[in-house]
Design an enzyme around this catalytic site. Structure first.
Site, PDB file in Angstrom:
ATOM      1  N   ASP A 182       2.281   2.821   3.187  1.00 20.77           N
ATOM      2  CA  ASP A 182       1.382   3.914   2.999  1.00 20.77           C
ATOM      3  C   ASP A 182       1.108   4.818   4.311  1.00 20.77           C
ATOM      4  OD1 ASP A 182      -1.126   5.589   1.562  1.00 20.77           O
ATOM      5  OD2 ASP A 182      -1.819   4.686   3.643  1.00 20.77           O
ATOM      6  N   LYS A 183       0.824   4.263   5.379  1.00 22.07           N
ATOM      7  CA  LYS A 183       0.423   4.822   6.488  1.00 22.07           C
ATOM      8  C   LYS A 183       1.699   5.502   7.211  1.00 22.07           C
ATOM      9  CE  LYS A 183      -3.036   1.377   7.357  1.00 22.07           C
ATOM     10  NZ  LYS A 183      -4.191   2.059   6.872  1.00 22.07           N
ATOM     11  N   ARG A 223     -15.983   3.871   2.899  1.00 24.56           N
ATOM     12  CA  ARG A 223     -14.961   3.135   3.313  1.00 24.56           C
ATOM     13  C   ARG A 223     -14.984   3.199   4.897  1.00 24.56           C
ATOM     14  NH1 ARG A 223      -9.189   5.584   1.946  1.00 24.56           N
ATOM     15  NH2 ARG A 223      -8.476   4.015   3.499  1.00 24.56           N
ATOM     16  N   GLU A 280      -1.333  -7.695   1.815  1.00 27.46           N
ATOM     17  CA  GLU A 280      -1.115  -6.541   1.858  1.00 27.46           C
ATOM     18  C   GLU A 280      -0.194  -6.393   2.953  1.00 27.46           C
ATOM     19  OE1 GLU A 280      -3.281  -2.105   2.288  1.00 27.46           O
ATOM     20  OE2 GLU A 280      -3.888  -3.840   3.571  1.00 27.46           O
ATOM     21  N   ASP A 333       0.725  -1.177   0.072  1.00 30.90           N
ATOM     22  CA  ASP A 333       0.047  -0.135   0.053  1.00 30.90           C
ATOM     23  C   ASP A 333       1.039   1.250   0.027  1.00 30.90           C
ATOM     24  OD1 ASP A 333      -1.792   2.470   0.791  1.00 30.90           O
ATOM     25  OD2 ASP A 333      -3.157   0.356   1.004  1.00 30.90           O
ATOM     26  N   THR A 383      -7.952  -1.793   1.580  1.00 30.32           N
ATOM     27  CA  THR A 383      -7.570  -2.875   0.702  1.00 30.32           C
ATOM     28  C   THR A 383      -7.938  -4.101   0.739  1.00 30.32           C
ATOM     29  OG1 THR A 383      -5.416  -1.559   0.194  1.00 30.32           O
ATOM     30  CG2 THR A 383      -5.306  -3.870  -0.252  1.00 30.32           C
ATOM     31  N   ASP A 405      -1.245   0.084  -4.494  1.00 28.89           N
ATOM     32  CA  ASP A 405      -2.400   0.722  -5.096  1.00 28.89           C
ATOM     33  C   ASP A 405      -2.284   2.265  -5.393  1.00 28.89           C
ATOM     34  OD1 ASP A 405      -1.603   1.521  -2.543  1.00 28.89           O
ATOM     35  OD2 ASP A 405      -3.471   1.256  -1.684  1.00 28.89           O
ATOM     36  N   HIS A 406      -1.316   2.786  -5.100  1.00 35.24           N
ATOM     37  CA  HIS A 406      -1.088   4.065  -5.468  1.00 35.24           C
ATOM     38  C   HIS A 406       0.236   4.801  -5.089  1.00 35.24           C
ATOM     39  CE1 HIS A 406      -1.250   5.470  -1.452  1.00 35.24           C
ATOM     40  NE2 HIS A 406      -2.538   4.624  -1.369  1.00 35.24           N
ATOM     41  N   SER A 445      -7.141   4.501  -1.384  1.00 34.19           N
ATOM     42  CA  SER A 445      -6.863   3.080  -1.234  1.00 34.19           C
ATOM     43  C   SER A 445      -7.980   2.419  -1.847  1.00 34.19           C
ATOM     44  CB  SER A 445      -6.268   2.546  -0.081  1.00 34.19           C
ATOM     45  OG  SER A 445      -4.802   3.125   0.104  1.00 34.19           O
ATOM     46  N   HIS A 480      -0.992  11.122  -1.373  1.00 32.52           N
ATOM     47  CA  HIS A 480      -0.649  10.217  -2.421  1.00 32.52           C
ATOM     48  C   HIS A 480      -0.364  10.932  -3.516  1.00 32.52           C
ATOM     49  CE1 HIS A 480      -3.986   7.364  -0.657  1.00 32.52           C
ATOM     50  NE2 HIS A 480      -3.111   7.598   0.271  1.00 32.52           N
ATOM     51  N   HIS A 484       2.527   8.665   4.881  1.00 33.99           N
ATOM     52  CA  HIS A 484       1.553   9.837   5.453  1.00 33.99           C
ATOM     53  C   HIS A 484       2.149  10.606   6.546  1.00 33.99           C
ATOM     54  CE1 HIS A 484      -1.944   9.469   2.828  1.00 33.99           C
ATOM     55  NE2 HIS A 484      -2.108   8.286   3.242  1.00 33.99           N
ATOM     56  N   ASP A 511     -10.087  -2.030   6.774  1.00 29.00           N
ATOM     57  CA  ASP A 511      -9.267  -1.045   6.094  1.00 29.00           C
ATOM     58  C   ASP A 511      -9.538  -1.163   4.475  1.00 29.00           C
ATOM     59  OD1 ASP A 511      -7.873   1.382   5.794  1.00 29.00           O
ATOM     60  OD2 ASP A 511      -5.881   0.617   6.014  1.00 29.00           O
TER      61      ASP A 511
END
Length: 699
Positions: free
Chosen positions: A386-387, A206, A381, A63, A195, A427-428, A142, A488, A390, A193
């Site tokens: 990702d987290k 979501r 995953e 992610d 994904t 995913d991104h 995501s 992102h 961020h 979450d």
């Protein structure tokens, strides 16, 4: 004139080149929203499938793992000329004679938020920025990106497996279950979450984690985080966690255990926690217990639900915090240290739960499952790349990339690439960049790499590290939080594959192409017509319990995520019970490949009356009906569709079985005002039909 002749010669040369290569074409502008929003509409290589089939598919998702995030982790851990053992191996043409492929794919979405198009008024409304579902959006979140590879349909940010109009789209686990394959879902994030959620649920929001929203069950914020009509107490298909139990994947491993402490507000399990519901429904459950997780073994008919952390799992490395330009950072570069709370550390019993451990356990459980003789689909995953990106947390994202790499290596030790397709992608993309020196315009971290030198990682999409902890509070930099201010990015991503059908990822594709790569490799129903056909054999049967109450059971509606039903008195034609059909996420959630139960709410049959139950697939349009009498002693004793999967009859003379009814898994239908509304609608439609017939007669 000389220049004109030169230009003409160049044009002739170009045409000659094109003639020599018939596959070449001029540049092509992209499609509009109307086309892109259709199932499969965003494919870049539609119709290019090849003949390769795979028995199994494993999809690894990092992610937020853009090219930059991979490079940051590789440079730090293994040096600029080093390589990952698993992550860099997939797609490389050096694994014996296995088919391989490497390419890039696009990741855009179709709307910054659900906005007004779904009447989804919630906490995200202020973030829509005027963009609603159905607007081309270059940067995806995501949930929209995951929905793309899980269903083949582009959608809006915040959506989970619904299209831009909120219509549920069948996902890879549902389609794999329809074919009889074993299925698994593994993540280091909360299992609710985005994904992991795209393989287990359909949600317009979501954040609709559970029946009480996004809480530990001691309070409720469902009104803020869920579309009201999706909640079971309002006749909806339920929250993400509740749908997970309906989806019934064979193996589910991740975090988010606290959300299963919520209490169901509607349906047959109202008043019970989701953990209690899971146990009643035959799950092997593990809550925050690494030893119990390590001891899990396959048990027939008992899928695994192992949630090992209240929220997202602790990261492998302690956090680093990106800060403003400071020469002192060059003199004191950061060296990442192992987090003592990381579940990958061996405990007193010698057990651990790294992503590699979870992947290995998932494969053991799937391969022991008799269904795996037909094959399996597994998604894994690495969520917190990702987290922590961020959060401007370089060490956090590096450790999570390393964890994913080791999970890939663990999988390669247990599978045969001659019959298993392994895909690794993200995913991104995200914000981190390797730069020459500390920038004055952005936050950065200086790291001491494996090569012994300094590496500067810059985070340039926010000027600070303020974070949101999910409760709408903000504070100063805290890299332990799950979500920070860094953003992102919209660049294309690396995708690599090894195994049967791997070459389909070559070149430039789209995330939705990944759905088709996996679906066709496994022989799943990929296009809309093939998916609808999965409900052709759908049946419904009515059961009478010892206490005189009636319920129904469905089988074979595998081309649907949601069904609606209508129960009519045969003599009067009056609708006496019906599901809610207010929105696409209202109705009864289908348990794909399983028996789906329907309760009729407070319906009480009249003595001597007869009734007709009609069930309609909301995706396929398939209908099935059954008549049954309510008088005592007149019930047909033939068994209907039971929990063992035996099918009832798809006709007006269907069967009814007496005896104790096992609690069905589906939501309650609504009566009262909903019934009156359905009855009035039926009358209106009947009048309209007569009007049309009369008009035709006069032509």
């Amino acid at each position: 004139m000389k220049h004109q002749l030169k230009a003409a010669s160049a044009a002739v040369a170009a045409l000659a080149v094109m003639a020599a290569f018939p596959g070449m074409a001029l540049a092509q502008d992209g499609k509009g929203v109307a086309e892109l929003a259709q199932h499969g509409g965003a494919q870049r290589i539609a119709g290019v499938y090849g003949n390769a089939t795979a028995k199994n598919v494993i999809l690894f998702i990092g992610d937020g793992m853009g090219d930059s995030e991979i490079t940051v982790a590789r440079d730090y851990l293994h040096g600029v000329n080093g390589s990952f053992d698993g992550l860099d191996k997939i797609g490389q043409p050096n694994l014996n004679t296995v088919e391989t492929g490497t390419g890039q794919y696009t990741t855009f979405s179709l709307g910054a938020n659900s906005g007004d198009s779904l009447m989804a008024k919630n906490a995200y409304g202020s973030l829509a920025g005027g963009k609603t579902a159905g607007a081309i959006t270059p940067v995806t979140d995501s949930s929209a990106s995951g929905s793309g590879w899980a269903t083949g349909t582009k959608t809006y940010n915040n959506a989970v497996d619904v299209d831009v109009n909120g219509n549920p789209q069948l996902n890879l686990i549902e389609l794999a279950k329809a074919k009889g394959l074993a299925t698994g879902n593994v993540t280091t994030a909360e299992i609710q979450d985005a994904t992991p959620a795209v393989l287990e649920s359909h949600s317009t929001e979501r954040s609709c984690y559970g029946p009480q929203g996004k809480t530990d069950g001691t309070s409720s914020n469902a009104a803020k985080n869920c579309l009201a009509s999706q909640l079971k107490e309002n006749g909806g298909i339920g929250s993400i966690s509740e749908q997970l139990l309906d989806t019934r994947a064979d193996v589910t491993i991740g975090g988010g255990s606290k959300y299963f402490r919520q209490t169901a507000q509607g349906g047959d399990y109202a008043g019970k926690t989701l953990w209690d519901q899971a146990k009643e429904r035959g799950y092997q459950t593990v809550e925050n217990d690494v030893d119990a997780f390590s001891g899990l073994q396959y048990k027939d008919g008992q899928p695994v639900l192992a949630l090992l952390s209240d929220g997202n799992m602790p990261t492998q490395y302690n956090p680093s915090v990106a800060t403003k330009q400071d020469p002192a950072k060059d003199e004191n570069p950061v060296e990442c240290s192992v987090n003592e709370k990381w579940l990958g550390n061996k405990n007193a019993s010698g057990n651990s739960a790294s992503l590699a451990d979870m992947t290995s356990k998932a494969l053991d459980l799937l391969q022991a499952n008799p269904k795996s003789q037909n094959g399996f689909f597994l998604q894994v995953e690495g969520a917190s790349i990702d987290k922590q990106d961020h959060n401007g947390n370089a060490c956090g994202q590096i450790g999570e990339t390393d964890d994913l790499d080791k999970a890939i290596s663990a999988a390669l030790e247990k599978i045969d690439l001659s019959d298993t397709l392994v895909i690794v992608t993200a995913d991104h993309a995200h914000t981190s960049q390797i730069v020459e020196s500390q920038p004055a315009y952005a936050l950065s971290t200086v790291l001491r790499t494996k090569d012994g030198g300094n590496m500067v990682v810059s985070y340039g999409t926010s000027e600070d590290n303020l974070y949101s902890d999910g409760n709408d509070t903000e504070g100063t930099a805290d890299a332990s939080k799950a979500q920070g201010n860094m953003s992102h990015t919209g660049t294309q991503l690396r995708i690599a594959a090894s195994g049967p059908g791997a070459s389909r990822v070559d070149g430039l594709t789209d995330q939705t192409d990944n759905f088709y790569t996996i679906a066709y490799a496994l022989g799943l129903a990929a296009d809309t017509d093939a998916q609808k056909a999965l409900s052709n054999d759908g049946t419904v049967a009515v059961k009478k319990a010892d206490d005189g109450t009636y319920s129904a059971e469905l089988n074979g509606f595998n081309g649907d995520a949601v069904i609606s039903y209508e129960l009519k008195d045969k003599a009067s034609g009056k609708v006496v019970a019906a599901s809610n059909s207010d929105t696409p996420v209202s109705g009864v959630r289908v348990a794909t490949g399983e028996t789906t139960g329907i309760s009729f709410g407070d319906f009480q049959p009249a003595e001597g009356a007869s009734y007709t139950l009609t069930v309609t697939g909301r995706q396929s349009g398939k209908t099935a009906s059954v008549d049954f009498p309510a008088a005592s002693g007149t019930v047909d004793k033939k068994p209907g569709a039971g929990q063992n999967g035996e099918q009832g009859k798809d006709s007006a003379s269907g069967t009814v079985a007496e005896g104790q009814v096992q609690k069905p898994a589906a939501p309650l239908g609504r009566t009262g005002a909903a019934v009156i509304a359905v009855a009035l609608l039926a009358v209106a439609l009947g009048c309209a039909a007569l009007g049309i017939k009369f008009a035709k007669a006069r032509r």
